[in-house]
Write a protein that holds these residues in place. Structure first.
Motif, PDB file in Angstrom:
ATOM      1  N   PHE A  78      68.762  36.597 145.878  1.00  0.00           N
ATOM      2  CA  PHE A  78      69.504  35.375 145.794  1.00  0.00           C
ATOM      3  C   PHE A  78      70.546  35.423 144.949  1.00  0.00           C
ATOM      4  CE2 PHE A  78      66.264  34.749 142.497  1.00  0.00           C
ATOM      5  CZ  PHE A  78      67.279  34.242 141.433  1.00  0.00           C
ATOM      6  N   TYR A  80      73.295  32.895 142.406  1.00  0.00           N
ATOM      7  CA  TYR A  80      73.320  31.497 141.643  1.00  0.00           C
ATOM      8  C   TYR A  80      74.843  31.395 141.114  1.00  0.00           C
ATOM      9  CZ  TYR A  80      72.703  28.770 137.417  1.00  0.00           C
ATOM     10  OH  TYR A  80      72.799  27.814 136.255  1.00  0.00           O
ATOM     11  N   VAL A 106      72.131  27.592 144.643  1.00  0.00           N
ATOM     12  CA  VAL A 106      71.204  28.911 145.127  1.00  0.00           C
ATOM     13  C   VAL A 106      71.764  29.127 146.563  1.00  0.00           C
ATOM     14  CG1 VAL A 106      69.277  30.208 144.900  1.00  0.00           C
ATOM     15  CG2 VAL A 106      69.743  28.705 143.056  1.00  0.00           C
ATOM     16  N   GLN A 151      79.182  34.018 138.896  1.00  0.00           N
ATOM     17  CA  GLN A 151      78.067  34.269 139.795  1.00  0.00           C
ATOM     18  C   GLN A 151      77.150  35.182 139.199  1.00  0.00           C
ATOM     19  OE1 GLN A 151      77.451  35.842 143.627  1.00  0.00           O
ATOM     20  NE2 GLN A 151      79.515  35.957 143.579  1.00  0.00           N
ATOM     21  N   ARG A 160      73.584  37.297 140.512  1.00  0.00           N
ATOM     22  CA  ARG A 160      72.745  37.702 141.619  1.00  0.00           C
ATOM     23  C   ARG A 160      71.296  38.430 141.229  1.00  0.00           C
ATOM     24  NH1 ARG A 160      77.526  40.675 145.411  1.00  0.00           N
ATOM     25  NH2 ARG A 160      78.496  38.777 146.011  1.00  0.00           N
ATOM     26  N   ALA A 203      69.677  22.979 141.967  1.00  0.00           N
ATOM     27  CA  ALA A 203      68.485  23.328 141.391  1.00  0.00           C
ATOM     28  C   ALA A 203      68.402  22.334 140.414  1.00  0.00           C
ATOM     29  CB  ALA A 203      68.851  24.635 140.705  1.00  0.00           C
ATOM     30  N   ARG A 246      67.286  25.068 133.979  1.00  0.00           N
ATOM     31  CA  ARG A 246      67.861  24.836 135.510  1.00  0.00           C
ATOM     32  C   ARG A 246      66.892  25.723 136.093  1.00  0.00           C
ATOM     33  NH1 ARG A 246      73.409  24.978 136.422  1.00  0.00           N
ATOM     34  NH2 ARG A 246      73.508  22.727 136.615  1.00  0.00           N
ATOM     35  N   LEU A 252      65.567  27.787 138.922  1.00  0.00           N
ATOM     36  CA  LEU A 252      66.308  28.328 140.329  1.00  0.00           C
ATOM     37  C   LEU A 252      65.311  28.596 141.384  1.00  0.00           C
ATOM     38  CD1 LEU A 252      68.696  30.720 138.523  1.00  0.00           C
ATOM     39  CD2 LEU A 252      69.022  28.344 139.133  1.00  0.00           C
ATOM     40  N   GLY A 284      62.310  25.103 142.043  1.00  0.00           N
ATOM     41  CA  GLY A 284      63.352  25.395 142.160  1.00  0.00           C
ATOM     42  C   GLY A 284      63.629  25.320 143.627  1.00  0.00           C
ATOM     43  N   HIS A 339      67.449  29.361 134.532  1.00  0.00           N
ATOM     44  CA  HIS A 339      68.551  29.697 133.553  1.00  0.00           C
ATOM     45  C   HIS A 339      68.065  28.733 132.254  1.00  0.00           C
ATOM     46  CE1 HIS A 339      73.034  28.617 132.841  1.00  0.00           C
ATOM     47  NE2 HIS A 339      72.363  29.232 131.727  1.00  0.00           N
ATOM     48  N   LEU A 343      68.553  34.141 131.346  1.00  0.00           N
ATOM     49  CA  LEU A 343      67.799  33.860 132.750  1.00  0.00           C
ATOM     50  C   LEU A 343      66.408  34.699 132.288  1.00  0.00           C
ATOM     51  CD1 LEU A 343      68.024  33.387 135.818  1.00  0.00           C
ATOM     52  CD2 LEU A 343      68.351  35.855 135.996  1.00  0.00           C
TER      53      LEU A 343
END
Length: 260
Positions: free
Chosen positions: A82, A84, A107, A131, A133, A155, A167, A169, A178, A190, A252
């Protein structure tokens, strides 16, 4: 929900702090890559790879008019990888309709059948795109308990009074779920720590887990970490402690079962 340090859980330590590798994208955006090793060895042994793309100014068409793109419930050929969006947006294929933009905080799943598996980077009003990934390695095994799916909507964000926020995800954490469900086999949060703030989040036993530093610096399980570094957590324990440095830290947290 436990987001402040306690002494009630067995905590994981840091096994290694790995640097990220720098490389340019075709669009000219800077990129950093850091790989979370899996249980296998060899050139394709990475279990998860984190790619931080930007911040930078992309070369791309302007976003179309219209509402933000609705999340597709599944992607043909999707493996749970994914993206973000932190700043700017992503221009996504719209099926039979027009292409639409994905806003910051959203996301999106990688689609194996798309020429642009995540979408074209779009700049924010200030000109920047940023971003993150999370990519599954080719030998990572199946993505989870079933096909990865994405719920519509942003999210969820859990905020504290000291300015720290979380946050979610993917998966469940901080009392929230998420948009990317457990079918992806990954939990991703996050964590934005205010200067000097500390937090504790789940990092389940028998899961591969790591913390990537998006910005700032601080400590993960007592180990100093800086921007672009990946702190790989050792086995044992069920939680990880994190603390922000003098300017705070954006982190993260990733955890996933080996082989899905």
């Amino acid at each position: 929900m436990r987001t402040r340090p306690t002494d009630t859980a067995a905590h994981r330590s840091v096994a290694a702090v790995l640097p990220s590798a720098r490389a340019p994208l075709d669009s000219g955006l800077p990129v950093r890559r850091a790989a979370l090793p899996g249980t296998r060895t060899g050139p394709s042994a990475a279990f998860l790879t984190v790619e931080q793309i930007g911040p930078g100014i992309p070369s791309c068409p302007p976003p179309p008019d219209g509402p933000p793109a609705a999340a597709r419930p599944s992607c043909p050929g999707g493996d749970g990888s994914f993206a973000y969006v932190l700043d700017g947006g992503l221009l996504r294929p719209g099926g039979s309709g027009p292409r639409r933009s994905v806003p910051p905080g959203a996301v999106v799943l990688r689609c194996g059948d798309a020429a642009e598996p995540f979408g074209t980077p779009l700049a924010a009003p200030g000109g920047l795109h940023h971003q993150l990934r999370v990519l599954r390695g080719p030998n990572a095994g199946p993505p989870g308990d079933g096909p990865a799916s994405l719920r519509p909507g942003p999210a969820p964000v859990v905020r504290r009074l000291d300015g720290t926020w979380f946050r979610v995800l993917a998966g469940r954490a901080c009392g929230a779920a998420g948009p990317l469900d457990a079918g992806a086999g990954v939990t991703a949060v996050h964590v934005s720590l205010a200067p000097g703030a500390a937090a504790e989040l789940p990092a389940p036993a028998r899961h591969l887990a790591a913390v990537y530093v998006l910005a700032g610096d601080g400590r993960v399980a007592g180990r100093e970490v800086g921007e672009g570094e990946l702190a790989v957590l050792a086995e044992g324990g069920a939680a990880v402690r994190m603390a922000g440095g003098p300017v705070g830290a954006d982190l993260l947290l990733l955890s996933a079962r080996p082989g899905g």
